[in-house]
Design a protein around this motif. Structure first.
Motif, PDB file in Angstrom:
ATOM      1  N   PRO A  52      66.439  80.120  51.645  1.00  0.00           N
ATOM      2  CA  PRO A  52      65.579  79.928  52.824  1.00  0.00           C
ATOM      3  C   PRO A  52      66.177  80.506  54.103  1.00  0.00           C
ATOM      4  CG  PRO A  52      65.667  77.923  51.522  1.00  0.00           C
ATOM      5  CD  PRO A  52      66.687  78.862  50.935  1.00  0.00           C
ATOM      6  N   ASP A  53      67.521  80.552  54.177  1.00  0.00           N
ATOM      7  CA  ASP A  53      68.173  81.143  55.349  1.00  0.00           C
ATOM      8  C   ASP A  53      67.895  82.641  55.466  1.00  0.00           C
ATOM      9  OD1 ASP A  53      69.793  81.189  52.932  1.00  0.00           O
ATOM     10  OD2 ASP A  53      71.406  82.067  54.124  1.00  0.00           O
ATOM     11  N   LEU A  54      67.481  83.255  54.330  1.00  0.00           N
ATOM     12  CA  LEU A  54      67.133  84.684  54.340  1.00  0.00           C
ATOM     13  C   LEU A  54      65.619  84.904  54.199  1.00  0.00           C
ATOM     14  CD1 LEU A  54      70.041  86.021  52.066  1.00  0.00           C
ATOM     15  CD2 LEU A  54      69.882  86.179  54.549  1.00  0.00           C
ATOM     16  N   GLY A  55      64.847  83.829  54.402  1.00  0.00           N
ATOM     17  CA  GLY A  55      63.383  83.957  54.419  1.00  0.00           C
ATOM     18  C   GLY A  55      62.671  83.659  53.114  1.00  0.00           C
ATOM     19  N   THR A  56      63.383  83.115  52.112  1.00  0.00           N
ATOM     20  CA  THR A  56      62.700  82.796  50.849  1.00  0.00           C
ATOM     21  C   THR A  56      62.173  81.366  50.881  1.00  0.00           C
ATOM     22  OG1 THR A  56      64.537  81.824  49.603  1.00  0.00           O
ATOM     23  CG2 THR A  56      64.393  84.232  49.631  1.00  0.00           C
ATOM     24  N   THR A  57      61.309  81.050  49.920  1.00  0.00           N
ATOM     25  CA  THR A  57      60.873  79.676  49.724  1.00  0.00           C
ATOM     26  C   THR A  57      62.064  78.868  49.217  1.00  0.00           C
ATOM     27  OG1 THR A  57      60.135  80.393  47.529  1.00  0.00           O
ATOM     28  CG2 THR A  57      58.436  80.172  49.209  1.00  0.00           C
ATOM     29  N   ASP A  58      61.919  77.554  49.159  1.00  0.00           N
ATOM     30  CA  ASP A  58      63.007  76.722  48.650  1.00  0.00           C
ATOM     31  C   ASP A  58      62.907  76.533  47.133  1.00  0.00           C
ATOM     32  OD1 ASP A  58      60.835  75.065  48.567  1.00  0.00           O
ATOM     33  OD2 ASP A  58      61.763  73.398  49.652  1.00  0.00           O
ATOM     34  N   PHE A  59      62.226  77.453  46.477  1.00  0.00           N
ATOM     35  CA  PHE A  59      62.124  77.477  45.023  1.00  0.00           C
ATOM     36  C   PHE A  59      61.998  78.928  44.572  1.00  0.00           C
ATOM     37  CE2 PHE A  59      57.833  77.386  46.627  1.00  0.00           C
ATOM     38  CZ  PHE A  59      57.193  78.348  45.857  1.00  0.00           C
ATOM     39  N   ALA A  60      62.199  79.160  43.284  1.00  0.00           N
ATOM     40  CA  ALA A  60      62.010  80.502  42.709  1.00  0.00           C
ATOM     41  C   ALA A  60      61.338  80.355  41.349  1.00  0.00           C
ATOM     42  CB  ALA A  60      63.359  81.209  42.551  1.00  0.00           C
ATOM     43  N   PHE A  61      60.647  81.407  40.947  1.00  0.00           N
ATOM     44  CA  PHE A  61      60.041  81.443  39.612  1.00  0.00           C
ATOM     45  C   PHE A  61      60.979  82.149  38.637  1.00  0.00           C
ATOM     46  CE2 PHE A  61      55.939  81.184  42.000  1.00  0.00           C
ATOM     47  CZ  PHE A  61      55.457  80.047  41.392  1.00  0.00           C
ATOM     48  N   MET A  62      61.156  81.563  37.455  1.00  0.00           N
ATOM     49  CA  MET A  62      61.874  82.229  36.364  1.00  0.00           C
ATOM     50  C   MET A  62      60.807  82.622  35.347  1.00  0.00           C
ATOM     51  SD  MET A  62      64.996  80.765  34.073  1.00  0.00           S
ATOM     52  CE  MET A  62      64.764  80.783  32.300  1.00  0.00           C
ATOM     53  N   PHE A  63      60.528  83.909  35.274  1.00  0.00           N
ATOM     54  CA  PHE A  63      59.449  84.435  34.432  1.00  0.00           C
ATOM     55  C   PHE A  63      59.978  84.763  33.040  1.00  0.00           C
ATOM     56  CE2 PHE A  63      56.978  88.155  32.934  1.00  0.00           C
ATOM     57  CZ  PHE A  63      55.704  87.610  32.935  1.00  0.00           C
ATOM     58  N   ILE A  64      59.482  84.041  32.031  1.00  0.00           N
ATOM     59  CA  ILE A  64      59.846  84.326  30.641  1.00  0.00           C
ATOM     60  C   ILE A  64      58.677  85.089  30.028  1.00  0.00           C
ATOM     61  CG2 ILE A  64      60.364  83.339  28.375  1.00  0.00           C
ATOM     62  CD1 ILE A  64      61.617  80.953  29.786  1.00  0.00           C
ATOM     63  N   SER A  65      58.892  86.360  29.749  1.00  0.00           N
ATOM     64  CA  SER A  65      57.782  87.192  29.270  1.00  0.00           C
ATOM     65  C   SER A  65      57.454  86.933  27.795  1.00  0.00           C
ATOM     66  CB  SER A  65      58.093  88.674  29.485  1.00  0.00           C
ATOM     67  OG  SER A  65      59.313  89.006  28.868  1.00  0.00           O
ATOM     68  N   ALA A  66      58.352  86.260  27.077  1.00  0.00           N
ATOM     69  CA  ALA A  66      58.096  85.928  25.674  1.00  0.00           C
ATOM     70  C   ALA A  66      57.390  84.572  25.619  1.00  0.00           C
ATOM     71  CB  ALA A  66      59.403  85.884  24.893  1.00  0.00           C
ATOM     72  N   GLU A  67      56.094  84.626  25.403  1.00  0.00           N
ATOM     73  CA  GLU A  67      55.263  83.415  25.419  1.00  0.00           C
ATOM     74  C   GLU A  67      55.758  82.372  24.414  1.00  0.00           C
ATOM     75  OE1 GLU A  67      52.660  81.604  27.570  1.00  0.00           O
ATOM     76  OE2 GLU A  67      52.369  83.763  27.693  1.00  0.00           O
ATOM     77  N   GLY A  68      56.268  82.836  23.260  1.00  0.00           N
ATOM     78  CA  GLY A  68      56.741  81.925  22.212  1.00  0.00           C
ATOM     79  C   GLY A  68      57.899  81.063  22.672  1.00  0.00           C
ATOM     80  N   ILE A  69      58.880  81.670  23.355  1.00  0.00           N
ATOM     81  CA  ILE A  69      60.047  80.916  23.843  1.00  0.00           C
ATOM     82  C   ILE A  69      59.577  79.877  24.862  1.00  0.00           C
ATOM     83  CG2 ILE A  69      62.201  81.037  25.173  1.00  0.00           C
ATOM     84  CD1 ILE A  69      62.692  83.784  23.976  1.00  0.00           C
ATOM     85  N   TYR A  70      58.694  80.298  25.765  1.00  0.00           N
ATOM     86  CA  TYR A  70      58.192  79.384  26.794  1.00  0.00           C
ATOM     87  C   TYR A  70      57.446  78.215  26.154  1.00  0.00           C
ATOM     88  CZ  TYR A  70      55.452  77.619  30.712  1.00  0.00           C
ATOM     89  OH  TYR A  70      54.884  76.807  31.656  1.00  0.00           O
ATOM     90  N   HIS A  71      56.579  78.510  25.202  1.00  0.00           N
ATOM     91  CA  HIS A  71      55.794  77.467  24.533  1.00  0.00           C
ATOM     92  C   HIS A  71      56.710  76.483  23.815  1.00  0.00           C
ATOM     93  CE1 HIS A  71      53.475  75.729  21.162  1.00  0.00           C
ATOM     94  NE2 HIS A  71      52.599  75.545  22.122  1.00  0.00           N
ATOM     95  N   ASP A  72      57.686  77.001  23.069  1.00  0.00           N
ATOM     96  CA  ASP A  72      58.615  76.134  22.350  1.00  0.00           C
ATOM     97  C   ASP A  72      59.437  75.277  23.311  1.00  0.00           C
ATOM     98  OD1 ASP A  72      57.703  77.075  19.969  1.00  0.00           O
ATOM     99  OD2 ASP A  72      59.429  78.341  19.531  1.00  0.00           O
ATOM    100  N   LEU A  73      59.741  75.841  24.464  1.00  0.00           N
ATOM    101  CA  LEU A  73      60.506  75.121  25.477  1.00  0.00           C
ATOM    102  C   LEU A  73      59.708  73.928  25.988  1.00  0.00           C
ATOM    103  CD1 LEU A  73      63.191  75.334  27.055  1.00  0.00           C
ATOM    104  CD2 LEU A  73      61.968  76.658  28.761  1.00  0.00           C
ATOM    105  N   LEU A  74      58.408  74.124  26.194  1.00  0.00           N
ATOM    106  CA  LEU A  74      57.563  73.062  26.727  1.00  0.00           C
ATOM    107  C   LEU A  74      57.298  71.943  25.735  1.00  0.00           C
ATOM    108  CD1 LEU A  74      54.752  74.639  28.905  1.00  0.00           C
ATOM    109  CD2 LEU A  74      56.855  73.550  29.603  1.00  0.00           C
ATOM    110  N   ILE A  75      57.220  72.279  24.457  1.00  0.00           N
ATOM    111  CA  ILE A  75      56.902  71.234  23.477  1.00  0.00           C
ATOM    112  C   ILE A  75      58.156  70.552  22.942  1.00  0.00           C
ATOM    113  CG2 ILE A  75      54.677  72.214  22.795  1.00  0.00           C
ATOM    114  CD1 ILE A  75      56.083  73.237  20.229  1.00  0.00           C
ATOM    115  N   ASN A  76      59.233  70.651  23.720  1.00  0.00           N
ATOM    116  CA  ASN A  76      60.498  69.970  23.434  1.00  0.00           C
ATOM    117  C   ASN A  76      61.251  70.489  22.222  1.00  0.00           C
ATOM    118  OD1 ASN A  76      59.992  68.357  25.606  1.00  0.00           O
ATOM    119  ND2 ASN A  76      59.053  66.746  24.391  1.00  0.00           N
TER     120      ASN A  76
END
Length: 198
Positions: free
Chosen positions: A111-135
């Motif tokens: 934020p001191d350099l003008g960013t939001t206080d969060f960032a997105f981590m984009f996982i382009s492999a839908e399978g890894i993301y889905h498996d991550l969400l379903i524990n």
């Protein structure tokens, strides 16, 4: 197919492919002046290195950092493993991989350099993301609840191609509401000043 397999075997090539997916998505959502790939946030004085995020989305004077991550080696090994000892080993390695990626993404939150206080981590492999969400990752027990909590504590939002748009809409609406609130506050102050004059 062989060419695609070769790309996916090489971590650097895979990273480029992930960034390509991210850029394609941003092209469909924003005009060219609303985002930039390989954006220089500024200099990290502690490490004396330039902070260059994979993508940045501009909302007024605020920058939303988006980092593309594509950890596949240990995920694939985990899915293919049948030996319980190897499965346990690859689960630990995958969890470490994902924590490392979360840490890498969190360094762009400045934020001191003008960013939001969060960032997105984009996982382009839908399978890894889905498996991550379903524990589970690869239908195996990697404690992803801990990983999601870990990301949350680091102010990192993990997104996939399908969830990214929904997250962005929510964030953009929130930022617009904040700007509107700021605008209303300025109007009220101006009115109060004029009333005092009269």
């Amino acid at each position: 197919i062989k060419g695609l397999e070769d790309i996916l075997k090489n971590p650097k090539q895979r990273g480029i492919l992930g960034e390509y997916f991210l850029e394609s998505l941003l092209k469909n959502l924003f005009s060219p002046d609303q985002y930039q790939m390989q954006y220089k946030i500024g200099r990290d004085e502690k490490n004396d290195q330039e902070l260059i995020v994979d993508a940045a989305i501009f909302v007024g004077k605020t920058t939303i950092p988006v980092d593309s991550k594509f950890s596949l080696e240990n995920y694939n090994k985990l899915i293919e493993a049948t030996d319980p000892i190897l499965i346990s080993e690859f689960e630990k390695k995958l969890k470490t991989d994902l924590q490392t990626r979360i840490d890498e993404t969190s360094k762009y939150i400045r934020p001191d350099l003008g960013t939001t206080d969060f960032a997105f981590m984009f996982i382009s492999a839908e399978g890894i993301y889905h498996d991550l969400l379903i524990n589970k990752v690869g239908a195996l027990n990697v404690n992803s609840v801990n990983l999601i909590e870990y990301a949350f504590k680091k102010h990192v939002m993990i997104v996939s191609p399908t969830s990214f748009f929904a997250y962005l809409q929510t964030v953009l609406q929130g930022l617009r509401a904040m700007k509107m609130e700021e605008g209303v506050s300025k109007v009220i102050k101006n009115v109060e000043q004029h009333i005092r004059i009269y």
